[in-house]
Write an enzyme that holds these catalytic residues in place. Sequence first.
Site, PDB file in Angstrom:
ATOM      1  N   ILE A  45     -53.301  65.681  52.816  1.00 38.09           N
ATOM      2  CA  ILE A  45     -54.735  66.105  52.824  1.00 38.09           C
ATOM      3  C   ILE A  45     -55.228  67.550  52.104  1.00 38.09           C
ATOM      4  O   ILE A  45     -56.334  67.803  51.955  1.00 38.09           O
ATOM      5  CB  ILE A  45     -55.164  66.119  54.443  1.00 38.09           C
ATOM      6  CG1 ILE A  45     -54.860  66.417  55.780  1.00 38.09           C
ATOM      7  CG2 ILE A  45     -55.187  64.384  54.652  1.00 38.09           C
ATOM      8  CD1 ILE A  45     -55.496  67.310  56.323  1.00 38.09           C
ATOM      9  N   GLY A  46     -54.401  67.972  52.187  1.00 38.48           N
ATOM     10  CA  GLY A  46     -54.540  69.664  51.162  1.00 38.48           C
ATOM     11  C   GLY A  46     -54.675  69.636  50.204  1.00 38.48           C
ATOM     12  O   GLY A  46     -55.979  70.266  49.413  1.00 38.48           O
ATOM     13  N   SER A  59     -55.827  70.578  65.352  1.00 38.05           N
ATOM     14  CA  SER A  59     -55.755  69.172  65.927  1.00 38.05           C
ATOM     15  C   SER A  59     -56.030  68.171  66.670  1.00 38.05           C
ATOM     16  O   SER A  59     -55.876  69.659  68.111  1.00 38.05           O
ATOM     17  CB  SER A  59     -54.140  68.797  65.967  1.00 38.05           C
ATOM     18  OG  SER A  59     -53.315  67.324  65.984  1.00 38.05           O
ATOM     19  N   GLY A 112     -51.468  75.401  51.329  1.00 38.56           N
ATOM     20  CA  GLY A 112     -50.661  74.076  51.825  1.00 38.56           C
ATOM     21  C   GLY A 112     -51.203  73.090  51.319  1.00 38.56           C
ATOM     22  O   GLY A 112     -51.354  71.731  51.482  1.00 38.56           O
ATOM     23  N   ALA A 113     -51.937  73.528  49.661  1.00 42.39           N
ATOM     24  CA  ALA A 113     -52.363  71.981  48.452  1.00 42.39           C
ATOM     25  C   ALA A 113     -51.814  71.491  47.905  1.00 42.39           C
ATOM     26  O   ALA A 113     -52.414  71.028  47.083  1.00 42.39           O
ATOM     27  CB  ALA A 113     -53.551  73.407  47.903  1.00 42.39           C
ATOM     28  N   ASN A 114     -50.587  71.205  48.586  1.00 44.39           N
ATOM     29  CA  ASN A 114     -49.614  71.373  46.994  1.00 44.39           C
ATOM     30  C   ASN A 114     -49.245  69.452  47.560  1.00 44.39           C
ATOM     31  O   ASN A 114     -48.788  68.725  46.845  1.00 44.39           O
ATOM     32  CB  ASN A 114     -48.854  71.779  47.253  1.00 44.39           C
ATOM     33  CG  ASN A 114     -47.453  72.062  47.855  1.00 44.39           C
ATOM     34  OD1 ASN A 114     -47.571  72.277  48.890  1.00 44.39           O
ATOM     35  ND2 ASN A 114     -46.638  70.680  47.943  1.00 44.39           N
ATOM     36  N   SER A 115     -49.933  69.121  48.826  1.00 47.55           N
ATOM     37  CA  SER A 115     -49.381  67.488  49.588  1.00 47.55           C
ATOM     38  C   SER A 115     -50.191  67.521  50.297  1.00 47.55           C
ATOM     39  O   SER A 115     -50.914  68.012  50.458  1.00 47.55           O
ATOM     40  CB  SER A 115     -47.951  67.736  49.391  1.00 47.55           C
ATOM     41  OG  SER A 115     -47.738  68.277  50.581  1.00 47.55           O
ATOM     42  N   TYR A 168     -45.652  72.667  68.320  1.00 45.03           N
ATOM     43  CA  TYR A 168     -47.087  72.033  67.172  1.00 45.03           C
ATOM     44  C   TYR A 168     -47.941  72.190  67.808  1.00 45.03           C
ATOM     45  O   TYR A 168     -49.419  72.275  67.714  1.00 45.03           O
ATOM     46  CB  TYR A 168     -46.734  71.112  66.980  1.00 45.03           C
ATOM     47  CG  TYR A 168     -47.872  70.404  65.504  1.00 45.03           C
ATOM     48  CD1 TYR A 168     -48.222  71.156  64.101  1.00 45.03           C
ATOM     49  CD2 TYR A 168     -48.693  69.325  66.551  1.00 45.03           C
ATOM     50  CE1 TYR A 168     -49.251  70.336  63.773  1.00 45.03           C
ATOM     51  CE2 TYR A 168     -49.537  68.571  65.409  1.00 45.03           C
ATOM     52  CZ  TYR A 168     -49.904  69.350  64.019  1.00 45.03           C
ATOM     53  OH  TYR A 168     -50.935  68.894  63.324  1.00 45.03           O
TER      54      TYR A 168
END
Length: 401
Positions: free
Chosen positions: A122-123, A246, A117-120, A279
């Site tokens: 905090i990733g 979280s 999930g590194a495209n947006s 979640y």
Amino acid sequence: MSALKYAGMDDTDSEDELPPGWEERSTKDGWVYYAKISLCVLCFFADLPYGWEQETNEKGQIIYVDHINKRSTFFDPRQAFTVEDVVVKPKRYDGNSSALEILQGRDLSDKVVLITGANSGIGFETARSFALHGAHVILACRNLTRGNKAASLIQDEWHKARVETMMCDLASLRSVREFAQAFKAKKLPLHILVCNAAVCTQPWSLTEDGLESTFQICHLGHFLLVQCLEDVLRRSAPARVVVVSSESHRFTGLLDSCGKVDLALLSPPKKDYWSMLAYNRAKLCNILFSNELHRRLSPHGVTCNALHPGNVMYTAIHRSWWLMTFLFTLARPFTKCMQQGAATTVYCAVAPELEGLGGMYFNNCFRCLPSLQAQDDGSAASLWELSERLVSERCGGVQAL
């Protein structure tokens, strides 16, 4: 009393040599005294400090460029360090620290980092921070177009950044296995694995594997990913796995009346589904998984820690629910920026004081205690057993790739 003892030094039997760093001087009227000098380390034949490059401008003049802080100078930065500057002082970080601040001065050119999930969000900031400090960063994303755009942004910032995008959809166990196989084909080590991807406030839906999507994307997909790459992590040891959880994990439970982790709570039917509760449960799974993973792999040099990235982080994770988007928009002036949100992830991944340590939970770069159930070894073992069974039923378990 000798002149050396008067100067605050031990006496010596030698009349020819002074201790290192001292020299003999005399005043205009002939008095002799001894002075301790600070030698400047010029080191013109040594490498430049990490992040600096020597270039030539349009006038043919040599300049020195600091690509991380975006500045240039005619002054050779190697002349700025004296003997005393070499002393490394430990620093404490907190909720105001940024990822780049934690990495300041670090050379990660020998590290391979994988981030889901590194495209947006905090990733992306996590990936950017590692790449700007020399690491070879793999962006594991379900959307290759967005992933390639994120990689291009980092490479535009520094042309030498080593960033690449690979397809990995955590909502598909088949996709996770294919990603692991493609990664292994590269014959790379893996020093840092960041399980970052998550979804929140999703409408109820089932994945192609027949499981509720929030549970599979936040937990089970990462569980399978780590299982598939376990042998690479062990060969790369010391290695670290970092799981982004979280504080919302505190507001739920997972156990049935027999004290076992209940699949009906993790993957409920549509009539029993509440997106925020799903979640919270998935984030509790993250910590239990991290603890059990550390227990199993730490004897092999692989450690694991979980973390909360920051209070009321403003990201795109809530985009599927208009009310949550509205509330986050109102609170945005009081939230952390993305760089601050990525700080605890980076801290858990590189902090020297955490070498060999794991099974812990961090918030604002400090260790803190998670909920009581998140600390329960029995719950962690029960979740691991359930996760193994779910994977085995759907894709035949983790086989050698």
